[in-house]
Design an enzyme around this catalytic site. Structure first.
Site, PDB file in Angstrom:
ATOM      1  N   HIS A 162       0.821  -1.379  -0.009  1.00  0.00           N
ATOM      2  CA  HIS A 162       0.134  -0.051  -0.096  1.00  0.00           C
ATOM      3  C   HIS A 162       0.896   1.256  -0.067  1.00  0.00           C
ATOM      4  CE1 HIS A 162       0.762  -1.210   4.066  1.00  0.00           C
ATOM      5  NE2 HIS A 162       1.009   0.310   4.560  1.00  0.00           N
TER       6      HIS A 162
ATOM      7  N   HIS B  38       1.029   5.338   1.046  1.00  0.00           N
ATOM      8  CA  HIS B  38       0.243   6.307   1.793  1.00  0.00           C
ATOM      9  C   HIS B  38       0.372   7.890   0.765  1.00  0.00           C
ATOM     10  CE1 HIS B  38       0.493   4.211   5.941  1.00  0.00           C
ATOM     11  NE2 HIS B  38       1.351   3.670   5.070  1.00  0.00           N
TER      12      HIS B  38
HETATM   13  P1  5GP Z   1       1.988   0.540   7.421  1.00  0.00           P
HETATM   14  O1  5GP Z   1       2.751   0.978   8.599  1.00  0.00           O
HETATM   15  O2  5GP Z   1       1.875  -0.877   7.153  1.00  0.00           O
HETATM   16  O3  5GP Z   1       2.463   1.377   6.153  1.00  0.00           O
HETATM   17  O4  5GP Z   1       0.585   1.303   7.664  1.00  0.00           O
HETATM   18  C1  5GP Z   1      -0.703   0.405   7.732  1.00  0.00           C
HETATM   19  C2  5GP Z   1      -1.720   1.719   7.900  1.00  0.00           C
HETATM   20  O5  5GP Z   1      -2.908   1.076   7.573  1.00  0.00           O
HETATM   21  C3  5GP Z   1      -1.762   2.701   9.019  1.00  0.00           C
HETATM   22  O6  5GP Z   1      -1.680   4.067   8.700  1.00  0.00           O
HETATM   23  C4  5GP Z   1      -3.192   2.242   9.594  1.00  0.00           C
HETATM   24  O7  5GP Z   1      -3.842   3.269  10.230  1.00  0.00           O
HETATM   25  C5  5GP Z   1      -3.939   1.854   8.536  1.00  0.00           C
HETATM   26  N1  5GP Z   1      -4.968   0.638   8.829  1.00  0.00           N
HETATM   27  C6  5GP Z   1      -4.846  -0.382   9.509  1.00  0.00           C
HETATM   28  N2  5GP Z   1      -5.988  -1.177   9.781  1.00  0.00           N
HETATM   29  C7  5GP Z   1      -6.801  -0.502   8.806  1.00  0.00           C
HETATM   30  C8  5GP Z   1      -8.205  -0.857   8.489  1.00  0.00           C
HETATM   31  O8  5GP Z   1      -8.670  -1.849   8.954  1.00  0.00           O
HETATM   32  N3  5GP Z   1      -8.726  -0.002   7.910  1.00  0.00           N
HETATM   33  C9  5GP Z   1      -8.264   1.135   7.213  1.00  0.00           C
HETATM   34  N4  5GP Z   1      -9.084   2.092   6.451  1.00  0.00           N
HETATM   35  N5  5GP Z   1      -6.989   1.525   7.719  1.00  0.00           N
HETATM   36  C10 5GP Z   1      -6.104   0.646   8.297  1.00  0.00           C
END
Ligand code: 5GP
Ligand code: ZN
Length: 162
Positions: free
Chosen positions: A124, A126
């Site tokens: 993903h 951001h």
């Molecule tokens: P990472 O640190 O893996 O790049 O970020 C994961 C992101 O996914 C975090 O910013 C977190 O807030 C978001 N996130 C985690 N679980 C969910 C979810 O169930 N729904 C949504 N919309 N975002 C999520």
């Protein structure tokens, strides 16, 4: 991961993913469920390959995540075509987020592996609206020790570009 899966991944490099591995990983993956609509999310955009939705815990309101619909763990295992489609959606969403939030700037970031802060192991990107004086700091940086250190790391990276 089975040895066979590991071998397949090694053989195929970043272009293909073992279908068995793919299915296993996606069963319990929240982002796969969001893509399928079996877990709720505030979806903003969807096409045949990608989905964009609001991050549930935003840095600022309007913080968006863009995912490929298919399950790939990170940048290394995302096939080039899925990657390009994801980037097209990232660009589309970055412009929309900037205009909608009246942001002064936008960060586009991807965390790959735990060491880099990845928590959700479905690739993903951001998209984070940023504002003058929002108080957030960028990651710290430091100068190279000397030219040799710079040269050594550049040679190693270039050697990997086969
Ligand atoms: P990472 O640190 O893996 O790049 O970020 C994961 C992101 O996914 C975090 O910013 C977190 O807030 C978001 N996130 C985690 N679980 C969910 C979810 O169930 N729904 C949504 N919309 N975002 C999520
Ligand atoms: Zn997934």
């Amino acid at each position: 991961m089975t040895n066979q899966s590991e071998d397949l991944l090694k053989e195929e490099g970043t272009r293909k993913v073992d279908p068995a591995l793919h299915e296993d990983a996606s069963k319990d993956c929240i982002f796969c469920h969001i893509a399928k609509g079996t877990v709720p999310a505030v979806k903003l955009y969807e096409d045949s390959e990608t989905v964009a939705f609001l991050d549930i815990n935003p840095v600022h309101p309007g913080h968006v995540l863009v995912i490929p619909k298919d399950h790939y763990e990170n940048v290394y295992s995302t096939p080039a075509e899925a990657w390009l489609r994801m980037m097209m959606t990232v660009q589309k969403m970055a412009v929309a987020v900037k205009n909608a939030t009246d942001a002064d700037g936008i960060n586009i970031e991807m965390n790959n592996e735990s060491a880099a802060g990845q928590v959700m192991f479905h690739a993903h990107v951001h998209i984070i609206p940023r504002f003058n004086e929002d108080g957030l700091k960028h990651w710290p940086s430091k100068a190279y020790k000397d030219h040799e250190e710079m040269q050594a790391v550049s040679e190693k990276i270039i050697a990997e570009l086969k």
